[in-house]
Every structure is written in structure tokens, then in C-alpha cells.
Motif scaffolding. Structure first.
Motif, PDB file in Angstrom:
ATOM      1  N   THR A 168       6.997  13.415 -13.266  1.00 55.51           N
ATOM      2  CA  THR A 168       5.584  13.198 -13.552  1.00 55.51           C
ATOM      3  C   THR A 168       5.170  14.009 -14.767  1.00 55.51           C
ATOM      4  N   HIS A 169       3.987  13.709 -15.258  1.00 53.03           N
ATOM      5  CA  HIS A 169       3.452  14.400 -16.409  1.00 53.03           C
ATOM      6  C   HIS A 169       2.907  15.758 -16.011  1.00 53.03           C
ATOM      7  N   GLN A 170       2.233  15.788 -14.859  1.00 44.35           N
ATOM      8  CA  GLN A 170       1.645  17.022 -14.359  1.00 44.35           C
ATOM      9  C   GLN A 170       2.449  17.524 -13.172  1.00 44.35           C
ATOM     10  N   GLU A 180       3.760   5.677  -4.692  1.00 40.44           N
ATOM     11  CA  GLU A 180       4.719   6.141  -5.705  1.00 40.44           C
ATOM     12  C   GLU A 180       4.065   6.279  -7.074  1.00 40.44           C
ATOM     13  N   ASP A 181       2.995   5.508  -7.292  1.00 41.12           N
ATOM     14  CA  ASP A 181       2.275   5.624  -8.565  1.00 41.12           C
ATOM     15  C   ASP A 181       1.043   6.509  -8.428  1.00 41.12           C
ATOM     16  N   HIS A 233       1.829  18.612  -9.380  1.00 38.79           N
ATOM     17  CA  HIS A 233       0.799  18.446  -8.360  1.00 38.79           C
ATOM     18  C   HIS A 233       1.074  19.447  -7.242  1.00 38.79           C
ATOM     19  N   TYR A 246      -7.952  20.693 -14.342  1.00 37.19           N
ATOM     20  CA  TYR A 246      -9.178  19.906 -14.351  1.00 37.19           C
ATOM     21  C   TYR A 246      -9.693  19.709 -12.941  1.00 37.19           C
ATOM     22  N   ASP A 291       0.837  -1.194   0.000  1.00 34.19           N
ATOM     23  CA  ASP A 291       0.000   0.000   0.000  1.00 34.19           C
ATOM     24  C   ASP A 291       0.878   1.253   0.000  1.00 34.19           C
ATOM     25  N   PRO A 344       0.804  10.259  -7.523  1.00 31.28           N
ATOM     26  CA  PRO A 344       1.409  11.526  -7.084  1.00 31.28           C
ATOM     27  C   PRO A 344       0.437  12.494  -6.425  1.00 31.28           C
ATOM     28  N   ASP A 362       3.939   1.408  -1.081  1.00 30.57           N
ATOM     29  CA  ASP A 362       4.571   1.430  -2.393  1.00 30.57           C
ATOM     30  C   ASP A 362       3.661   2.016  -3.461  1.00 30.57           C
ATOM     31  N   SER A 363       2.376   1.747  -3.356  1.00 33.47           N
ATOM     32  CA  SER A 363       1.442   2.187  -4.398  1.00 33.47           C
ATOM     33  C   SER A 363       1.368   3.711  -4.445  1.00 33.47           C
ATOM     34  N   THR A 377      -2.059  20.040 -12.519  1.00 33.60           N
ATOM     35  CA  THR A 377      -2.124  20.684 -13.836  1.00 33.60           C
ATOM     36  C   THR A 377      -0.827  20.470 -14.618  1.00 33.60           C
ATOM     37  N   GLY A 378      -0.855  20.771 -15.901  1.00 32.13           N
ATOM     38  CA  GLY A 378       0.344  20.640 -16.720  1.00 32.13           C
ATOM     39  C   GLY A 378       1.454  21.550 -16.220  1.00 32.13           C
TER      40      GLY A 378
END
Lengths: 425, 425
Positions: free
Chosen positions: A234-236, A134-135, A238, A283, A129, A137, A131-132, A304-305
């Protein structure tokens, strides 16, 4: 709507609160007791969550499998979790099964097996839990914000640490159970199709002969909030932020909740309009009031981006600060309508009633009535909100960010902790 | 419990369903209509979600701000979204505000402004939302699974594609609205403290003079399911899988739901016990029955550390397959208790009743009564479940995985699409 509220304190200090809701056939209850993550000892962080998993793995005359089986046969929908302060055991069922289910919960609370042979699997789950995160963010940045903003041990989270989870032994888990679980620490709230006297008698019979004992104490440490950036590819970006507010037992509490609603309650609220709808900056944006007994904050999140993150932070915080310039009467009318609707809808769900009653007792030592809350909502004015907002301005703001790059924090924010370094990926 | 169900079809084909729930003061409704992502044209994927955002940005005599304001003043809690098939507009409120709120929704559905000047912000939001998936691998793998498993256009998701979102123009959005939103495509379900005749009259007055028109059709394409791995440098390996089941209008539907509950309904279910509790393989595991009109599947998800992912997949799928060897009578007793409790709790919430009634009408052309469902649950036997499971075994299984490495798929799974290549990070 006449409300049928009942309360009884057992001789050992355990508190029972109930609300009879006519014309439902279900019931829900909530046990609330010490054992949230704030009670985790520093070297065993995560033990509260382990206790929540282990406490239902066999109790009284039933082993783990038999216990799950009997609760399933009674058609229960249950959950156990460690919050920041309290351990929560919640359950919904048909009202006619309530006495049988409470019988099982008396075993769970008083006579849990905490089977040593199951601890390794439970530790493995807790590590998974953790560890999760980390995926995830958006959760990670909110947890980091709590670390940065609140004083210890309120800033501990229920995920714990890998070292803490691994350090738990069958003996330390048993000790933690014995330290936290005492009748005089327990609030039991029940809502639904109940009869008060039989319910009180069942609870007396099941818990009345359980001796009281000393309760664990929470020593709130001193803490200077700071901001922090977590480097991550990351992509965004946070963004989480927090600033001080008043706790639920404070006279300005409802003014604080109203301010929160003006800012982010519903589609015509200021943040929704300015940040999301007009500018399309992000969003998801959210704001909520987070209260402990003596400390509280307004806590927000936006994702956001990377190209819009700086602007999102700035626009969001300036909207929050602009509140001190004034609140319109029609804004207050709208949030009043929203708060009242919400109040009535809460009253229609056994689960939410049980949760709210338990938390009312925990924070206030009493249950707020529907009429009382309705009256307070009716009396809200722009002036009350303004007075509160000026006493508790959006400043200083703690910021936690997660993404490829830190942001430039406005001067009214706590600066980033200077010792951050990019982590190797 | 005597149920007060009402139904009326307007001359233009619009369907109104209502349930009177005594002793609540709230009401909830759900509009369900064509316009889910399956209706997105291939070159404008995401337009359904854009329409859900845009349709409430001004309608009738009110601009965007006025519309949000009036709905907030009426204390509504609302949401708009594009599902896979339907566009959903849902709203809860105090029952006395229902006529006024329906009045606003008549504008939203019949006279939306779809203001061209707001489209760029809405497109920016949709792109942000799509982007946020990259930081949410558990959602990403589930969406990929749908792509792999279901035939087009049912496998389209509401996030759309960046190209699709950018390709939408004010004109194409207006066309999409005109193609999808017709009274003869609309189901309106209302539950709560309502009076049937006044409600029916309000709906007749607001929607009765709206002319019917041709509805868009969904041509289901042919499709061969395949498995797929998405290379990504995540911390955990995310696993999603699916295999065929029966849709809601099939005689074996309840047997399928019962099989799902034996596997993953509650804490004593097989997957919970074997995968999570005994072996501690993964913190989150879930299974659900996903139905379209003519196609259905059992869809599952597990997230776990890379070192346990292979074992998690194998143990999970063998538990699913082992169901064909037999179901115990006491397992069926337990799930019956759970299904019945769930049924009664659903009946107590206006929001869930409105949702269920709308979906019943959509799939079955009628609303299932409480007594009917109770009777079906009472009649479930191990043999019925077994018969279903043997007719619809866990095979062939579509698997989507996301993480640093693909897994070795058992022989009863669709093989990974051979053309996968590791993406550059």
C-alpha cells in the motif's frame, strides 16, 4: 424538555420501547435481534449478512418485488445489516405510515420467503463485498484488529469468509433464521410523532400471537490478544490499536467515555492537537469506545505515510498513556459542554433516538433518560476520569498494522504474532 | 407546517438567511463563500484546502489553541472544507450559544492569523491526505472522472497536487484569503431555535462594518470530455461515469432528479433491481445528480470484480438508456412518496436545513419553501420525466475506470484517451 418514554413487554417476551417526539412529522424504528456475525457458525461465516439481505426478499403474501414496491410507496428509508451481535432492521418514514410499515415488517420478521432461487445472487454480492475489502486497507486493518483483540466469537466480522459464504444453502439459511429470530429476542424501538396506545395495540396485534422459543446462546471463548502485521504494497501504513475498557453497564462507563473525549473528542482534544495539528503526522486519526455486554475496548485508527508511521504510533500511544498523569479541570469543562450538546442534538433526530433506545435496552434492560444522562455529565470530574484511567491504563495494547513493513512495537504492546511471513504479491 | 423563513442583505452585500425551527434547542449555521478548489490557481492546486485548515488556527485576539478551546467550551460540532466551488464553514451548537459562536466566526472570517509557523504541518497533512487516495481506489476513480468530464476549473479537486501544495507560502495563502473572503461573497444560513431580530442585529454588529471588495471570477474553460483508464493492480475494477444533465436553476431540474430516483432511488429502483439484486453484479452502485451553476451531470459509480466489470458497465448503461423508452405511473408514485418523506425529514434537522438554505441561495438567489417543493413533487408526471430524458439522453457518456485492465466502451461513450499506457507498478 419533558420526555415521553413508554415501554411494554409482550407476553411472548418481545420488547417495545417508544418515545413521543412532539412537533416532528416523521417516525423511525429499529428492530434489534440476535443474528449478528458472532452468531455465524464457524463453517458458515457470513451467513448473518446473507440473512439481512435475504429476509427482505419477499415475505407474507408479497414477493421480493412487491415488498420493495410497497415499502417504497410508503416513502420509507430503510436499511438492514448484521452487526457484530445483533441483526438490525431500521426504517424511517412519515409517522402516519408507521402502522402500515410495521404490518410489512411483521411479515418480514415472521414470514420471510428466503427465496432459494435468489440465494446465488446474494452470495455473489457478499463475495463482491468481501473482495472489495482488498481495495480498502483502512477497513481491512480495523477488521484484523478485531480478530486479534477480542475473544471469539465477538471477533468475527460480518463480511464472513469466501468458504463460509459459499457453504450457505437455502436450508442452512432457513435454519439460521429459525435459530435467531424469536419474539423473545426482539427489541423494537420507535421514536417520533407517535401515539403510544395505538402503537402498542398495533404491535400487540402484529406480534402478540408469535410463540416464544429458545434463544441462541453466545459462548465467549478464551483468547489471548496478539498483534499482527499484514504485508501489503500500500501507499500508506494503516495502524489500528485497542486496549481494554469498561462496558456500558459498568459504573465507570461515563468516566471511560470522558477519557475518550479528552483524547479525541473535538479539535482541541489531545490526539488532534499533538498528532494531527502540531506535528502534521497523519490526516486521519480516530478513537472510539467499542462495547459488548461484558467486554469493551478503546479502539483507534491512524493512516499515514510509511516514513511517519513509526513516529505516529509512538506519539499516539504516549499521548494515550500520558492521560494517567492528570486531566485538567478545563479539559473536563470542555468535554462536558461537548457531551451535553451532543445529547441534545441526538434528542432532535428520530433515527438516532430509535437507535439509542434499542441499544440502551439491549445493554442495560432500560432506557436512560435525558435528565439522567445530563446529570451524569454534570457530575464528571477530573478525579473520576483519572481513577478510571489508572484502573484501565493504555496497556497491554493490541496493534494491527497493514503496509509494506511492520513497525517496532513499544514494550507495552502485545508482540506481533511471530509466524507472520511476507505474502507473495 | 408553517415555515418561518427570514432573509436580510447587509449593506456590504453579505447575505443572511434564517429559519426558525420551534421545539428544537439546537442551532446550526453554514458559511458559504468563494474559495473552493475551482479557485485554486493552477500552480497552487490544493490551496483552498490549506486555507480551510489554516483559517481556524488563531483569529482576532485568540491563538490557535485558544480558538479551539473556546469553540469546544461552547459545545460546538464544526467542520471546515473546500468544496469544488465554495469554502464551507459549518457549525452546530445549543441555540443559546449561537451569538457567542458567531462572535468567534467573525474573527475567523475577518481576522484570521494564518500563522506562518503552522503552514508546514498543514502542508504535511494535505500531502498525507493526497497520498491516502492511492489506497482508496473508489475515490480516486471518481476524482479522475471529474477531471475527464467537467470543464476547467470545475474539474479541479480539493486534494490538489503535491507540487501545488508545496508551492504555497505564507504570503500566497494570505493573498488567496484576501482574494476570496469578502462580505459580498458570503452567504450565512442559520437554522434552529433562533429569534430573527436579535440574530440579525448580532450579524449586523459583527459583519456590518466590513467593507465590500471585488470578488474573484471563475472563467470556465472549454473542454472536450474523454474517457480514461487508470492502470492499477487493484482487486476490483472501479467504474465511474457521467453524462450531461440540467443545473438546479433549470425548469427541468425536478424532472432530472425524478429520473435519477427512478434509476437509483431506493430498493425498488431500476439499477438496484437489475444490477444489484437480480444479477448480483456489484455490491455498491450509486448515482447522483451533480450540479454547478451552469453545468450539471448525472454521475455514477460501481465497483466489482474484474470478471464482472464489463457486464456491469454494459447492464448499467443500458438500464440508464432504457429510461427513454418509458416510465411507469407507479414508479412515479413511488418516487413521489420517497421525495416527500425525504423533504420532511430534512426539515427536522437544523444541520441539513442550514446546508440546503445556503445552497439554495447560492444557486437560485432565494430559498425554496417547503410548500413550493411539495407542490412541485406532487405535480411530477411520467411525461415530464420522459420529456427530460429524451432531451438529455444518457449519451455521450464519460467513463473513468481503474483496475488491472481497461474495459470495452460502448459506442455511445467517449473513447478512452488514446495515449494511456500501463504504469509500471
Amino acid at each position: 424538555m419533558s420526555q415521553m418514554l413508554f415501554q411494554h413487554t409482550l407476553a411472548n417476551g418481545m420488547v417495545l420501547i417508544a418515545e413521543r417526539m412532539e412537533h416532528v412529522r416523521s417516525a423511525a424504528f429499529n428492530f434489534l435481534l440476535p443474528g449478528g456475525s458472532a452468531y455465524d457458525p464457524p463453517e458458515q461465516r457470513g451467513i448473518g449478512s446473507l440473512l439481512a439481505e435475504m429476509i427482505v426478499r419477499g415475505a407474507g403474501s408479497r414477493n421480493h418485488r412487491e415488498l420493495s414496491t410497497v415499502l417504497n410507496s410508503l416513502g420509507t428509508d430503510r436499511s438492514e445489516s448484521a452487526g457484530r451481535i445483533a441483526l438490525h432492521l431500521g426504517c424511517s418514514m412519515l409517522a402516519r405510515h408507521l402502522p402500515a410499515v410495521l404490518e410489512v415488517y411483521a411479515d418480514i420478521l415472521r414470514r420471510p420467503h428466503l427465496p432459494p432461487e435468489e440465494l446465488p445472487a446474494v452470495q455473489a454480492l457478499a463475495l463482491q463485498d468481501l473482495d472489495s475489502l482488498e481495495d480498502n486497507p483502512s477497513s481491512q486493518v480495523r477488521i484484523e484488529l478485531h480478530h486479534c483483540h477480542f475473544p471469539p466469537p465477538l471477533n468475527q466480522d460480518s463480511y464472513g469468509t469466501a468458504e463460509g459464504i459459499r457453504a450457505v444453502t437455502p436450508e442452512s439459511l432457513r435454519n439460521h433464521y429459525e435459530r435467531c429470530v424469536k419474539p423473545n429476542g426482539i427489541i423494537l424501538a420507535v421514536a417520533g410523532d407517535i401515539q403510544w396506545e395505538p402503537l402498542r395495540d398495533v404491535v400487540e396485534r402484529l406480534f402478540g400471537d408469535w410463540p416464544a422459543g429458545p434463544l441462541p446462546e453466545l459462548a465467549i471463548g478464551s483468547h489471548t490478544p496478539y498483534s499482527r502485521h499484514l504485508f501489503k504494497d500500500t501507499h500508506q501504513t494503516h495502524i489500528a490499536f485497542a486496549y481494554p475498557s469498561v462496558p456500558v453497564n459498568h459504573p465507570q462507563y461515563y468516566a471511560a467515555r470522558a477519557a475518550e473525549a479528552v483524547l479525541c473528542g473535538g479539535m482541541s482534544s489531545r490526539l488532534f492537537t499533538e498528532v494531527r495539528e502540531k506535528r502534521g503526522l497523519c490526516y486521519s486519526i480516530s478513537l472510539r469506545h467499542k462495547t459488548f455486554r461484558h467486554v469493551a475496548a478503546i479502539v483507534g485508527y491512524a493512516g499515514t505515510g510509511a516514513d511517519r508511521a513509526q513516529q505516529t504510533l509512538e506519539v499516539t500511544l504516549s499521548e494515550l498513556r500520558r492521560l494517567a498523569e492528570g486531566v485538567e479541570a478545563d479539559e473536563v469543562d470542555r468535554i462536558r459542554a461537548g457531551l451535553k450538546s451532543g445529547l441534545i442534538m441526538q434528542q432532535e433526530s428520530t433515527k438516532s433516538r430509535a437507535g439509542i433506545m434499542a441499544s440502551d435496552w439491549f445493554f442495560l434492560g432500560r432506557v436512560r433518560t435525558f435528565d439522567e444522562m445530563q446529570q451524569i455529565i454534570d457530575q464528571l470530574t477530573p478525579e473520576m476520569i483519572l481513577e478510571h484511567v489508572r484502573a484501565f491504563p493504555c496497556e497491554p495494547v493490541t496493534v494491527a498494522t497493514l503496509g509494506p513493513h511492520p513497525l517496532t512495537l513499544p514494550p507495552y504492546c502485545h508482540p506481533y504474532q511471530p509466524n507472520f511471513v511476507p505474502k507473495a504479491p
